[in-house]
Design an enzyme around this catalytic site. Structure first.
Site, PDB file in Angstrom:
ATOM      1  N   THR A  62      -1.213   7.030   2.599  1.00 16.63           N
ATOM      2  CA  THR A  62       0.241   6.989   2.793  1.00 16.63           C
ATOM      3  C   THR A  62       0.652   7.958   3.903  1.00 16.63           C
ATOM      4  OG1 THR A  62       0.605   6.413   0.475  1.00 16.63           O
ATOM      5  CG2 THR A  62       2.445   7.450   1.626  1.00 16.63           C
ATOM      6  N   GLN A  87      -7.356  -0.746   2.887  1.00 17.46           N
ATOM      7  CA  GLN A  87      -8.130  -1.665   2.031  1.00 17.46           C
ATOM      8  C   GLN A  87      -9.398  -2.160   2.716  1.00 17.46           C
ATOM      9  OE1 GLN A  87      -7.829  -2.602  -1.106  1.00 17.46           O
ATOM     10  NE2 GLN A  87      -5.899  -1.574  -1.546  1.00 17.46           N
ATOM     11  N   HIS A  89     -10.290   7.190  -1.459  1.00 14.05           N
ATOM     12  CA  HIS A  89     -10.439   6.708  -2.845  1.00 14.05           C
ATOM     13  C   HIS A  89     -10.611   5.198  -2.934  1.00 14.05           C
ATOM     14  CE1 HIS A  89      -6.309   5.149  -4.084  1.00 14.05           C
ATOM     15  NE2 HIS A  89      -5.935   5.838  -3.028  1.00 14.05           N
ATOM     16  N   CYS A 134       0.521   0.527  -6.725  1.00 14.21           N
ATOM     17  CA  CYS A 134       1.578   1.344  -6.129  1.00 14.21           C
ATOM     18  C   CYS A 134       2.941   0.873  -6.581  1.00 14.21           C
ATOM     19  CB  CYS A 134       1.498   1.289  -4.612  1.00 14.21           C
ATOM     20  SG  CYS A 134      -0.152   1.660  -4.041  1.00 14.21           S
TER      21      CYS A 134
HETATM   22  N1  PLP Z   1      -2.119   1.073   2.398  1.00  8.37           N
HETATM   23  C1  PLP Z   1      -2.680   0.147   1.605  1.00  8.37           C
HETATM   24  C2  PLP Z   1      -2.940  -1.212   2.158  1.00  8.37           C
HETATM   25  C3  PLP Z   1      -3.000   0.467   0.281  1.00  8.37           C
HETATM   26  O1  PLP Z   1      -3.539  -0.465  -0.503  1.00  8.37           O
HETATM   27  C4  PLP Z   1      -2.720   1.758  -0.203  1.00  8.37           C
HETATM   28  C5  PLP Z   1      -2.992   2.114  -1.616  1.00  8.37           C
HETATM   29  O2  PLP Z   1      -3.004   1.283  -2.484  1.00  8.37           O
HETATM   30  C6  PLP Z   1      -2.157   2.697   0.680  1.00  8.37           C
HETATM   31  C7  PLP Z   1      -1.865   2.317   1.962  1.00  8.37           C
HETATM   32  C8  PLP Z   1      -1.850   4.081   0.229  1.00  8.37           C
HETATM   33  O3  PLP Z   1      -3.016   4.857   0.211  1.00  8.37           O
HETATM   34  P1  PLP Z   1      -3.030   6.210  -0.664  1.00  8.37           P
HETATM   35  O4  PLP Z   1      -3.161   5.784  -2.077  1.00  8.37           O
HETATM   36  O5  PLP Z   1      -4.237   6.951  -0.171  1.00  8.37           O
HETATM   37  O6  PLP Z   1      -1.767   6.918  -0.358  1.00  8.37           O
END
Ligand code: PLP
Length: 389
Positions: free
Chosen positions: A73, A180, A202, A328
C-alpha cells in the site's frame, strides 16, 4: 477452529519456514540499527543491502532501484503521490484501471486535489483493460499511468508489455502495482519498460509489513514519509531489518523455485476449475480463462450470487479458508464488488464471488477435498438471487 485447508493465498501467504529461519537472528542477536556506525549497526546495514540485492534480482532491477517500504500500500502511495508531486503543474494527470486495488484507486482519487486530472480505464468482461480507451486518453498532461500486473480478486494478468512502451513514448511514467504478480509470474524490468513497480513480501511467503517500490534509475519522486533520510531519502524511518531480511530470502526462494512452483500451481488451479465446474452446474469462472495467475481461481454461482458470504463461512466451518474477493475489503463484504461491477456484473451478481487461491504449501489432495465438498455446500444454498429478481 483450525483451518485444515488454506485456499486464500491472494490475501496473504504462510511465511516459508526458511524465511522465518533467516529472520530470527535479526530480532535477538544482530539487532543493531543499520544507521549505527558500530559493528552491530554495520552488520544490519549489510543484511539490508543483501536483501535489497535479492529483491532486485527477482525483478531484474539494480539494487539501488529498490526502496523498502512498510507495505505494498505504501509503495503504491509513494509511486503515485511521489510522481505527481514532482510533475510540472500542467502535467499532473493520472490514468488508472477500474479494477485497481484501493491502495491505487483511493490514492488516485485524491489526485485532483494535487492538481491532476484522473481517468479511470474500463475493462472488458474478462477483466482486461481497454487498450484503445487507455491510449486515447494518454495526453501530454498525463504524468502517471498505473495498471496492475495482476488483479487480486479475479487473478487476471494485464497486458503490461503492450501498455508500458506506449505510455513511456507519450512521456508519462508507467507504474504497475505488481503486489499479486511478483514472486508468482516472471517479471523483468530489463525487458518490461515500467518506471515504478510495487511489491509486497507477504504475498510471496515473506513477512507482512514489508513492501518495496522499484524506482527506475533517473525517475524523480517526492518522498511521502519525511525524516532521517533513510532509503536514499525516499522513505525515512529505521529499517525493519528482520522483515527486510525475510523479504530478501522470500524473493530468493521465489526466484529459484518459481518455475517448479508454477507448473504445480497451474496444474492445481486447472484441476480445481475443472472439478468445480463439473461438480456444480451453477458454477462459472470469473476472469479471463487463460491470462490468469497460477493458483488463482474465482467462481460465481448462477442464481446464488447473494449467498457467497454464506458459502465462504460454511467452507470455513468445514476447515477451508477461502474468500469472497479481497481481504482488504472484508468490512465491505456484503457490498457489491467494484471489480466485478467493472466487468459488467449487475450489483446483485457482483456480491457473489468465491475466490480460491492455492499456493506453495497446498496439495493435490486438498484440491480434491474442496472439489468434493463444494457441490454439497452450493447445493444447500438458497437460490435467493432468483427470488429477488
Ligand atoms: N495491491 C494489490 C493488488 C493487493 O492485492 C494488495 C493486498 O492485498 C495490496 C496492493 C496491498 O498490499 P499490502 O497488504 O502489502 O499493503
Amino acid at each position: 477452529m483450525t483451518v485444515a485447508i488454506y485456499f486464500d493465498n491472494s490475501a496473504t501467504t504462510q511465511v516459508d519456514p526458511r524465511v522465518v529461519e533467516a529472520m530470527a537472528p535479526w530480532h535477538t542477536q544482530a539487532f543493531g540499527n543499520p544507521s549505527s556506525l558500530h559493528s552491530l549497526g554495520r552488520q544490519a546495514r549489510d543484511a539490508v543491502e543483501t536483501a535489497r540485492a535479492q529483491v532486485a534480482a527477482l525483478i531484474g532491477a539494480l539494487p539501488k532501484e529498490i526502496v523498502f517500504t512498510a507495505s505494498g500500500t505504501e509503495a503504491n502511495n509513494l509511486a503515485l503521490v511521489g510522481a505527481i508531486e514532482t510533475a510540472a503543474p500542467g502535467r499532473r494527470g493520472l490514468i488508472v484501471s477500474a479494477i485497481e486495488h484501493p491502495a491505487v484507486l483511493e490514492t488516485a482519487r485524491a489526485s485532483p486535489r494535487r492538481g491532476g486530472e484522473l481517468h479511470i480505464v474500463p475493462v472488458d468482461r474478462d477483466g482486461l483493460v481497454d487498450l484503445a480507451w487507455l491510449f486515447d486518453h494518454l495526453t501530454p498532461k498525463t504524468r502517471v499511468v498505473s495498471i496492475m500486473a495482476a488483479n487480486n480478486v479475479i487473478g487476471v494478468v494485464e497486458p503490461l508489455a503492450d501498455i508500458a512502451p506506449r505510455v513511456r513514448s507519450a512521456g508519462a511514467l508507467m507504474h504497475t502495482d505488481a503486489v499479486q504478480a511478483v514472486g508468482k509470474i516472471p517479471l523483468d524490468v530489463r525487458s518490461l519498460p515500467v518506471d515504478l513497480l510495487s511489491l509486497s513480501a507477504h504475498k510471496f511467503h515473506g513477512p507482512k509489513g514489508v513492501g518495496a517500490l522499484y524506482v527506475r534509475e533517473g525517475v524523480k519522486l517526492q518522498p511521502i514519509v519525511h525524516g532521517g533520510g533513510q532509503e536514499r531519502g525516499l522513505r525515512s524511518a529505521t529499517e525493519n531489518v528482520a522483515g527486510i531480511v525475510g523479504a530478501g530470502r522470500a524473493a530468493e526462494i521465489a526466484r529459484n523455485e518459481m518455475a517448479t512452483d508454477n507448473a504445480r500451481l497451474i496444474a492445481l488451479r486447472d484441476r480445481l476449475i475443472e472439478g468445480v465446474l463439473a461438480g456444480c452446474p451453477q458454477a462459472y469462472l470469473i476472469g479471463h480463462p487463460q491470462r490468469r495467475l497460477p493458483g488463482h481461481v474465482c467462481f460465481g454461482f448462477a442464481g446464488q450470487e447473494g449467498e457467497a458470504i454464506r458459502l465462504m463461512l460454511e467452507l470455513d466451518e468445514a476447515g477451508v479458508a477461502a474468500s469472497t474477493g479481497s481481504a482488504c475489503s472484508a468490512s465491505h463484504a456484503a457490498e457489491p464488488s467494484y471489480v466485478l461491477q467493472a466487468l459488467g456484473f449487475d450489483p446483485f451478481r457482483a456480491r457473489g464471488a468465491l475466490r480460491l487461491t492455492v499456493g506453495r504449501f497446498n496439495t493435490r489432495n486438498e484440491v480434491e477435498q474442496v472439489i468434493e465438498l463444494l457441490p454439497r455446500l452450493v447445493g444447500g444454498l438458497r437460490p435467493i438471487a432468483a427470488a429477488r429478481r
